[in-house]
Design a protein around this motif. Sequence first.
Motif, PDB file in Angstrom:
ATOM      1  N   UNK A 195       2.128  -0.617  23.238  1.00 32.29           N
ATOM      2  CA  UNK A 195       0.832  -1.230  23.500  1.00 32.29           C
ATOM      3  C   UNK A 195       0.996  -2.719  23.754  1.00 32.29           C
ATOM      4  N   UNK A 196       0.116  -3.268  24.580  1.00 35.05           N
ATOM      5  CA  UNK A 196       0.091  -4.717  24.778  1.00 35.05           C
ATOM      6  C   UNK A 196      -0.543  -5.365  23.556  1.00 35.05           C
ATOM      7  N   UNK A 197      -0.046  -6.529  23.187  1.00 34.81           N
ATOM      8  CA  UNK A 197      -0.697  -7.310  22.126  1.00 34.81           C
ATOM      9  C   UNK A 197      -1.768  -8.155  22.772  1.00 34.81           C
ATOM     10  N   UNK A 198      -2.820  -8.498  22.026  1.00 38.86           N
ATOM     11  CA  UNK A 198      -3.932  -9.254  22.621  1.00 38.86           C
ATOM     12  C   UNK A 198      -3.521 -10.585  23.249  1.00 38.86           C
ATOM     13  N   UNK A 199      -2.583 -11.306  22.648  1.00 37.93           N
ATOM     14  CA  UNK A 199      -2.278 -12.643  23.161  1.00 37.93           C
ATOM     15  C   UNK A 199      -0.913 -12.729  23.818  1.00 37.93           C
ATOM     16  N   UNK A 200       0.097 -12.207  23.156  1.00 38.65           N
ATOM     17  CA  UNK A 200       1.448 -12.281  23.709  1.00 38.65           C
ATOM     18  C   UNK A 200       2.287 -11.160  23.114  1.00 38.65           C
ATOM     19  N   UNK A 201       3.122 -10.569  23.941  1.00 35.92           N
ATOM     20  CA  UNK A 201       4.065  -9.586  23.437  1.00 35.92           C
ATOM     21  C   UNK A 201       3.590  -8.150  23.536  1.00 35.92           C
ATOM     22  N   UNK A 202       4.251  -7.310  22.744  1.00 34.51           N
ATOM     23  CA  UNK A 202       3.965  -5.879  22.744  1.00 34.51           C
ATOM     24  C   UNK A 202       4.084  -5.345  21.333  1.00 34.51           C
ATOM     25  N   UNK A 203       3.546  -4.154  21.130  1.00 31.82           N
ATOM     26  CA  UNK A 203       3.661  -3.451  19.863  1.00 31.82           C
ATOM     27  C   UNK A 203       4.117  -2.034  20.163  1.00 31.82           C
ATOM     28  N   UNK A 204       5.159  -1.600  19.473  1.00 28.83           N
ATOM     29  CA  UNK A 204       5.605  -0.214  19.570  1.00 28.83           C
ATOM     30  C   UNK A 204       5.080   0.485  18.319  1.00 28.83           C
ATOM     31  N   UNK A 205       4.313   1.542  18.537  1.00 20.82           N
ATOM     32  CA  UNK A 205       3.675   2.283  17.456  1.00 20.82           C
ATOM     33  C   UNK A 205       4.313   3.653  17.366  1.00 20.82           C
ATOM     34  N   UNK A 206       4.637   4.073  16.152  1.00 20.76           N
ATOM     35  CA  UNK A 206       5.164   5.417  15.913  1.00 20.76           C
ATOM     36  C   UNK A 206       4.370   6.042  14.780  1.00 20.76           C
ATOM     37  N   UNK A 207       4.069   7.327  14.911  1.00 22.71           N
ATOM     38  CA  UNK A 207       3.321   8.040  13.877  1.00 22.71           C
ATOM     39  C   UNK A 207       4.155   9.199  13.366  1.00 22.71           C
ATOM     40  N   UNK A 208       4.063   9.393  12.070  1.00 20.49           N
ATOM     41  CA  UNK A 208       4.807  10.456  11.397  1.00 20.49           C
ATOM     42  C   UNK A 208       3.825  11.236  10.537  1.00 20.49           C
ATOM     43  N   UNK A 209       3.657  12.511  10.837  1.00 23.26           N
ATOM     44  CA  UNK A 209       2.796  13.365  10.016  1.00 23.26           C
ATOM     45  C   UNK A 209       3.551  13.676   8.731  1.00 23.26           C
ATOM     46  N   UNK A 210       3.024  13.220   7.615  1.00 24.64           N
ATOM     47  CA  UNK A 210       3.698  13.394   6.334  1.00 24.64           C
ATOM     48  C   UNK A 210       3.596  14.833   5.873  1.00 24.64           C
ATOM     49  N   UNK A 211       4.674  15.318   5.291  1.00 24.90           N
ATOM     50  CA  UNK A 211       4.703  16.681   4.770  1.00 24.90           C
ATOM     51  C   UNK A 211       3.983  16.724   3.435  1.00 24.90           C
ATOM     52  N   UNK A 212       3.219  17.788   3.186  1.00 25.10           N
ATOM     53  CA  UNK A 212       2.601  17.895   1.857  1.00 25.10           C
ATOM     54  C   UNK A 212       3.687  18.102   0.813  1.00 25.10           C
ATOM     55  N   UNK A 213       3.474  17.485  -0.334  1.00 23.09           N
ATOM     56  CA  UNK A 213       4.460  17.628  -1.402  1.00 23.09           C
ATOM     57  C   UNK A 213       4.379  19.035  -1.959  1.00 23.09           C
ATOM     58  N   UNK A 214       5.535  19.671  -2.030  1.00 25.41           N
ATOM     59  CA  UNK A 214       5.599  21.016  -2.573  1.00 25.41           C
ATOM     60  C   UNK A 214       6.294  20.956  -3.918  1.00 25.41           C
TER      61      UNK A 214
END
Length: 172
Positions: free
Chosen positions: A137-156
């Motif tokens: 993603x573009x940052x509002x003023x300068x640069x970029x942001x790399x975003x990663x999402x991880x679906x957490x496993x339910x604790x068993x």
Amino acid sequence: MTPSSASPSATGRALPPVDGFVQRFSSTPRGARLARRLVLHQLAAWGVSYGSADSDTAAQIVAELAANAVTHGRVPGRDFEVTAEILDGTLHLAVSDARGELRPPAPGAPRPATPPLAESGRGMLLVESLADRWDVLDRPHVGKTVVAELDLRPHRAQRPEPPLRERRPARA
């Protein structure tokens, strides 16, 4: 994630609760290592056990993104920023740097072949394989942001393994 309770500031007014982890780091290898360690510490405080599959995966993602920010996104005198939060069972990790013109290929986009013996060039392939989703993603003023999402496993609940002597087959 449970937000921390509001705490009084120096003026005695309550500060808003903290919902996530946001920290700036120096654009150095030491800053990248510290980012990984502090995110793991925060995850443990949120109940994602150190050494669990989710913790290890998050550590690798943060390590790769922070290393890329230091290696490819560095601007002298500018830090990089790491954000982490858990919303609805999904860990959101974001690493921002000041170099918006140097972007990794978009998710799923064709990539140039990396020579087999090359010492670099596989970081975003690792992020793509480990994260459930990611984007740049573009940052509002300068640069970029790399975003990663991880679906957490339910604790068993896991049964502890019996002691070694109880697992050995009986001798005949």
